[in-house]
Design an enzyme around this catalytic site. Structure first.
Site, mmCIF file in Angstrom:
data_model
loop_
_atom_site.group_PDB
_atom_site.id
_atom_site.type_symbol
_atom_site.label_atom_id
_atom_site.label_comp_id
_atom_site.label_asym_id
_atom_site.label_seq_id
_atom_site.Cartn_x
_atom_site.Cartn_y
_atom_site.Cartn_z
ATOM 1 N N LYS A 126 -15.816 16.364 5.570
ATOM 2 C CA LYS A 126 -15.628 15.129 5.011
ATOM 3 C C LYS A 126 -16.723 14.453 5.558
ATOM 4 O O LYS A 126 -17.162 14.305 6.565
ATOM 5 C CB LYS A 126 -14.244 14.718 5.466
ATOM 6 C CG LYS A 126 -13.494 13.921 4.454
ATOM 7 C CD LYS A 126 -12.795 14.554 3.381
ATOM 8 C CE LYS A 126 -12.405 13.381 2.515
ATOM 9 N NZ LYS A 126 -11.370 14.101 1.586
HETATM 10 P P1 NAD Z 1 -9.242 5.623 -5.284
HETATM 11 O O1 NAD Z 1 -10.360 4.763 -4.475
HETATM 12 O O2 NAD Z 1 -9.304 5.878 -6.588
HETATM 13 O O3 NAD Z 1 -7.616 4.869 -5.345
HETATM 14 C C1 NAD Z 1 -7.021 4.689 -4.083
HETATM 15 C C2 NAD Z 1 -5.658 3.844 -4.503
HETATM 16 O O4 NAD Z 1 -5.027 3.473 -3.283
HETATM 17 C C3 NAD Z 1 -6.111 2.620 -5.083
HETATM 18 O O5 NAD Z 1 -4.884 2.489 -6.106
HETATM 19 C C4 NAD Z 1 -5.699 1.338 -4.063
HETATM 20 O O6 NAD Z 1 -5.185 0.216 -4.692
HETATM 21 C C5 NAD Z 1 -4.718 2.239 -3.324
HETATM 22 N N1 NAD Z 1 -4.467 1.671 -1.870
HETATM 23 C C6 NAD Z 1 -5.485 1.460 -1.047
HETATM 24 N N2 NAD Z 1 -4.907 1.009 0.024
HETATM 25 C C7 NAD Z 1 -3.426 0.877 0.047
HETATM 26 C C8 NAD Z 1 -2.570 0.370 0.778
HETATM 27 N N3 NAD Z 1 -2.650 -0.133 1.971
HETATM 28 N N4 NAD Z 1 -1.188 0.310 0.144
HETATM 29 C C9 NAD Z 1 -1.177 0.953 -1.090
HETATM 30 N N5 NAD Z 1 -1.998 1.313 -2.040
HETATM 31 C C10 NAD Z 1 -3.321 1.265 -1.359
HETATM 32 O O7 NAD Z 1 -9.038 6.875 -4.296
HETATM 33 P P2 NAD Z 1 -8.302 8.343 -4.715
HETATM 34 O O8 NAD Z 1 -9.682 9.275 -4.979
HETATM 35 O O9 NAD Z 1 -7.185 8.133 -5.818
HETATM 36 O O10 NAD Z 1 -7.831 9.053 -3.297
HETATM 37 C C11 NAD Z 1 -6.420 8.573 -2.986
HETATM 38 C C12 NAD Z 1 -5.907 9.585 -1.961
HETATM 39 O O11 NAD Z 1 -6.099 11.102 -2.623
HETATM 40 C C13 NAD Z 1 -6.570 9.722 -0.490
HETATM 41 O O12 NAD Z 1 -5.692 10.035 0.334
HETATM 42 C C14 NAD Z 1 -7.706 10.855 -0.935
HETATM 43 O O13 NAD Z 1 -8.325 11.462 0.333
HETATM 44 C C15 NAD Z 1 -6.717 11.847 -1.516
HETATM 45 N N6 NAD Z 1 -7.676 12.629 -2.476
HETATM 46 C C16 NAD Z 1 -8.519 12.450 -3.548
HETATM 47 C C17 NAD Z 1 -9.119 13.386 -4.318
HETATM 48 C C18 NAD Z 1 -10.037 12.939 -5.445
HETATM 49 O O14 NAD Z 1 -10.426 13.801 -6.185
HETATM 50 N N7 NAD Z 1 -10.319 11.566 -5.762
HETATM 51 C C19 NAD Z 1 -8.838 14.568 -4.002
HETATM 52 C C20 NAD Z 1 -7.984 15.166 -3.237
HETATM 53 C C21 NAD Z 1 -7.323 14.002 -2.178
#
Ligand code: NAD
Length: 436
Positions: A126
């Site tokens: 990561k």
């Molecule tokens: P993203 O940046 O597309 O979206 C993040 C979301 O979280 C946004 O809607 C943002 O407004 C919200 N957010 C941020 N801070 C916040 C808070 N304090 N309270 C409430 N909401 C909040 O990110 P993503 O890619 O959707 O990732 C989200 C989670 O999923 C992370 O934990 C990431 O590690 C995990 N994840 C993502 C992927 C991927 O393929 N993108 C894969 C596996 C896991």
């Protein structure tokens, strides 16, 4: 902190995260507790368990850039390779003002577990930069991404460690990372990152893959507990790549998405939010805040919303001992990485609420990243139907195997996933032996 960085931090409205509190476990501490819980189930492989308790390699880099106003700013970046026993490191890159080494270490370890849980030939890695990218211009963001890529270029590569998008990083950032690495190598290396634009060797279905995986394991888990998805009420925290797509897919099957929270606020509608309209609103305004066709709730009330399925899809440590008692859902599906603390895990378990853990629930993204990497190596691209069908098959088979282990050992799905994954990692470790 330089003056520029000080003013950068001052512009951020976020409060300090709980993991900066010295008494708090933090993500890496949470991961170590999860490893402790699985150790009794590892049999003779437990002699190798120390391997899992430390990252193989952690790189901290200074990322200096020139801002548009001519001044310099320095940001701290990381790339951690937790384990590479089963293959090259694989895991996303996060741009966020609260990124720490401890957090990146934990996220890299969860990638090792996740990749092994769905049996992908990858280890776990990561990366991240401690920066609020929302206050950078496009040019500043590109310079930041390129300098960071160049700095970590000594340890990444298509057969060594393959980054991907995570919080606040996207296809464009992957394109800049791929170009920077390729320029330094003197040859186009499309397999160095996944989550790229389709035009650069990205995969169809990758953008939706994590949300689709969340939806798929949600369907499987719902069957086991006799919950009819088409009638389920859903609450989602985080409406980005993961939460937005998962909400869309659940809504498409007839489920009712009643509450959504993101960094800007919480919106609620008992009869069901119009998910496509909310996605459009977020696309235009950057947040769910001020979405006219819904009520606004105080953020703390989100956790007590009367729903059947709760999907945390934002950041770590959101479900804690403080709010786990309020949760009314029958099932929590962890779209985010590390959203539930071990104390909260225990509370939910005692209350009979099923938790489908991150290390299986959000594995859909890295699964299609694996397909992208394979397609890049062979320069032969598959159809979206083929990709989605393979994704769903892998997720269903992995979930069924984990459900069986949980049943056989009478443990939570999280411990069951760790049993399956850690056994695979340590078996590879044992077979390879220690060098020299
Ligand atoms: P993203 O940046 O597309 O979206 C993040 C979301 O979280 C946004 O809607 C943002 O407004 C919200 N957010 C941020 N801070 C916040 C808070 N304090 N309270 C409430 N909401 C909040 O990110 P993503 O890619 O959707 O990732 C989200 C989670 O999923 C992370 O934990 C990431 O590690 C995990 N994840 C993502 C992927 C991927 O393929 N993108 C894969 C596996 C896991």
């Amino acid at each position: 902190m330089s003056n520029t960085n000080a003013s950068h931090a001052a512009k951020s409205t976020h409060v300090l995260p709980s993991y900066l509190n010295a008494e708090h476990l933090g993500p890496w501490g949470i991961y170590l507790q999860q490893v402790e819980r699985v150790t009794p189930y590892l049999g003779s492989l437990s002699r190798w368990v120390e391997t899992l308790k430390r990252p193989k390699r952690a790189l901290i880099v200074d990322v200096p850039i020139e801002l548009d106003n001519g001044t310099m700013a320095h940001f701290e970046g990381y790339r951690v390779q937790h384990n590479t026993s089963r293959g090259p490191g694989k895991g996303g890159v996060r741009f966020h003002q609260h990124v720490t080494l401890s957090e990146v270490m934990a996220l890299s370890a969860w990638m090792s577990v996740k990749n092994a849980a769905v049996n992908l030939p990858f280890g776990g890695a990561k990366g991240g930069i401690r920066v609020d990218p929302k206050i950078l211009s496009r040019g500043e963001l590109e310079r930041l991404t390129r300098r960071y890529t160049s700095e970590i270029g000594i340890i990444i590569g298509p057969t060594k460690d393959i980054p991907a998008p995570d919080v606040n990083t996207n296809e464009q950032i992957m394109a800049w990372m791929m170009d920077t690495y390729s320029m330094n190598e003197g040859a186009t290396a499309s397999g160095v990152v996944t989550g790229k634009p389709i035009a650069l060797g990205g995969s169809l279905g990758r953008r939706e893959a994590t949300g689709r995986g969340v939806f798929t394991v949600g369907q499987e888990a719902a069957q086991h507990i006799g919950l009819d998805i088409t009638k389920a009420k859903i609450a989602v925290q985080g409406f980005g790549n993961v939460g937005g797509i998962a909400a869309k897919l659940f809504a498409q099957t007839g489920a009712t998405v009643i509450a959504v929270q993101d960094h800007g606020g919480t919106v609620y509608k008992a009869s069901g939010l119009d998910v496509p309209a909310l996605l459009k609103h977020v696309g235009e305004h950057g947040s769910v805040k001020d979405f006219a066709a819904a009520e606004t709730l105080p953020d703390a009330q989100f956790w007590g919303v009367d729903c059947d399925i709760l999907i945390p899809a934002a950041l770590e440590e959101q479900i804690t001992a403080t709010n786990a008692d309020q949760i009314k859902a029958r099932m929590v599906i962890e779209g985010a990485n590390g959203p539930t603390t071990p104390e909260a895990d225990d509370i939910l378990h005692e209350r009979g609420i099923l938790v489908v853990p991150d290390v299986i629930a959000n594995a859909g993204g890295v699964t299609v990243s694996y397909f992208e990497w394979v397609q890049d190596f062979s320069s032969f691209f598959w159809s979206e139907e083929e990709i989605n069908a393979r994704l769903v098959r892998i997720m269903r088979e992995a979930f069924a195997a984990i459900w069986q282990v949980a049943h056989d050992h009478r443990v939570s799905l999280r411990t069951a996933t760790f049993i399956v994954a850690c056994s695979r990692i340590l078996q590879a470790r044992e077979l390879r032996g220690l060098y020299p």
